[in-house]
Motif scaffolding. Structure first.
Motif, short mmCIF file in Angstrom:
data_model
loop_
_atom_site.label_atom_id
_atom_site.label_comp_id
_atom_site.label_asym_id
_atom_site.label_seq_id
_atom_site.Cartn_x
_atom_site.Cartn_y
_atom_site.Cartn_z
N GLN A 66 0.86 -0.98 -0.04
CA GLN A 66 -0.02 -0.01 -0.14
C GLN A 66 0.95 1.09 -0.02
N GLU A 105 -3.07 -2.09 3.75
CA GLU A 105 -4.01 -2.19 2.63
C GLU A 105 -5.34 -1.73 3.06
N ASP A 108 -5.96 1.72 1.37
CA ASP A 108 -6.29 1.89 -0.08
C ASP A 108 -7.51 0.78 -0.55
N ARG A 110 -8.09 -2.40 -0.06
CA ARG A 110 -7.79 -3.56 -0.51
C ARG A 110 -7.79 -4.64 0.70
N TRP A 198 -4.83 -5.82 -6.40
CA TRP A 198 -5.50 -4.61 -6.94
C TRP A 198 -6.63 -5.39 -7.73
N ASP A 217 -1.78 -6.24 -11.56
CA ASP A 217 -2.17 -4.62 -11.57
C ASP A 217 -1.17 -4.30 -10.56
N GLY A 219 -0.86 -1.11 -9.44
CA GLY A 219 -1.48 0.30 -8.77
C GLY A 219 -0.74 1.27 -9.07
N TYR A 232 -5.84 5.62 -6.84
CA TYR A 232 -5.52 4.44 -7.90
C TYR A 232 -6.42 5.08 -9.16
#
Length: 330
Positions: A66, A105, A108, A110, A198, A217, A219, A232
């Motif tokens: 992250q 995470e 963000d 996740r 992601w 991905d 990010g 993102y």
């Protein structure tokens, strides 16, 4: 000699439909399972994979740290939480967390915490069934099949962490030596943590979309002069450049040091967390951690004086202006 942990039961066959109630105790910091004197039969449901899956599958998701501050729920993260609670209605889940200095995470969108206690025998068995479901080999011989299809990077439960980088359970932060209930949250005995890639968090992976996303991905990327990335944007199939962490210059004030620590994180009115506290400290505002109206007004005055849009958003240009304004003068 250390007795088998609950997770070592994953290597043993499980009887169909009915699982024996396990009485849980703590021994040497490791949760162990022992059959009660009069075993009571409990039916514990399992998560279900979606219909229509085929043999092609994603590889194990690599770890992508992250570096963005964008708390909330993404489609895949939210779908996982809802599936867990729908299958096990005696539980709950949470995901967003105010951004702080330590990588997580949760910041963000996740990560997910599933509230399920190992000290409750029924919930302990539910967690066992979830782990079994995620790490099982499917009918095509794909190992860790559902973890791969969900984009699971790692999970933490009952003193241990399972990571996609190794495919193994390992002790989590010395938790074997802290069996006391006071450490249940830190050692993830009262909840299970899931961190997704992601692709998994956004819901692109085959578990949610039926389409295999084999490409990683990576990010958003942070610039070399700031410590956090912006929000993102779009799929990025290549790794981000690696830069050293940005440090405050010698002689910096505490306010400058805090600004450098969080530099780059995108902030909008209404958000909370460490980056907002750093800005409030710099502007000599009450340290509430909330991006409130008074803080927004101070930011807008600062931005307008430097020819930046007075829109209340703290993004890369605003961070650079703040760092220039508060850097120590020679």
């Amino acid at each position: 000699m250390r007795r088998a942990t609950l997770f070592r039961l994953l290597d043993k066959p499980v009887r169909k439909a009915v699982l024996l109630l396990l009485a849980t105790t703590l021994s040497g910091g490791v949760l162990v399972a022992a059959a009660p004197a009069s075993p009571a039969a409990i039916v514990v449901p399992s998560l279900k994979a979606p219909a229509g899956l085929l043999s092609p599958i994603e590889p194990l998701a690599p770890y992508v740290e992250q570096i963005a501050c964008q708390p909330g729920y993404r489609a895949g993260t939210l779908a996982l939480g809802r599936m867990l609670v729908a299958t096990y209605p005696n539980t709950s889940f949470g995901g967003p967390r105010d951004c702080g200095a330590d990588p997580s995470e949760h910041y963000d969108s996740r990560a997910l915490d599933w509230m399920n206690s190992v000290r409750n025998p029924v919930q302990g068995m539910q967690a066992y069934m979830v782990v079994k479901f995620l790490l099982a080999t499917d009918r095509w011989g794909n190992t860790f099949a559902n973890a791969r299809r969900m984009g699971l990077m790692y999970m933490i439960w009952n003193n241990k962490i399972w990571g996609s980088w190794s495919g193994k359970w390992e002790e989590y932060h010395g938790c074997f030596s802290t069996p006391q209930p006071a450490y249940d949250t830190a050692c993830h005995r009262d909840h299970m943590h899931f961190s997704l890639s992601w692709n998994g968090a956004i819901g692109r992976t085959s578990f949610w979309s039926r389409h295999v996303w084999a490409a990683t991905d990576y990010g958003p990327c942070r610039p070399s002069d700031l410590n956090w990335s912006g929000d993102y944007g779009t799929f990025r199939p290549t790794p981000c450049p690696r830069y050293r962490k940005v440090s405050a210059p010698g002689g910096s004030s505490p306010a400058m040091q805090e600004l450098v620590k969080y530099s780059g994180a995108t902030m909008f009115p209404g958000m909370r967390g460490g980056p907002i506290m750093a800005v409030q400290r710099a502007f000599n505002k009450p340290i509430t951690g909330r991006y409130d109206a008074a803080t927004v007004a101070a930011v807008n005055r600062f931005k307008a004086a430097r020819g930046l849009p007075a829109n209340g958003i703290i993004e890369a240009r605003t961070w650079r202006a703040l760092l220039a304004a508060y850097k120590p003068r020679s």
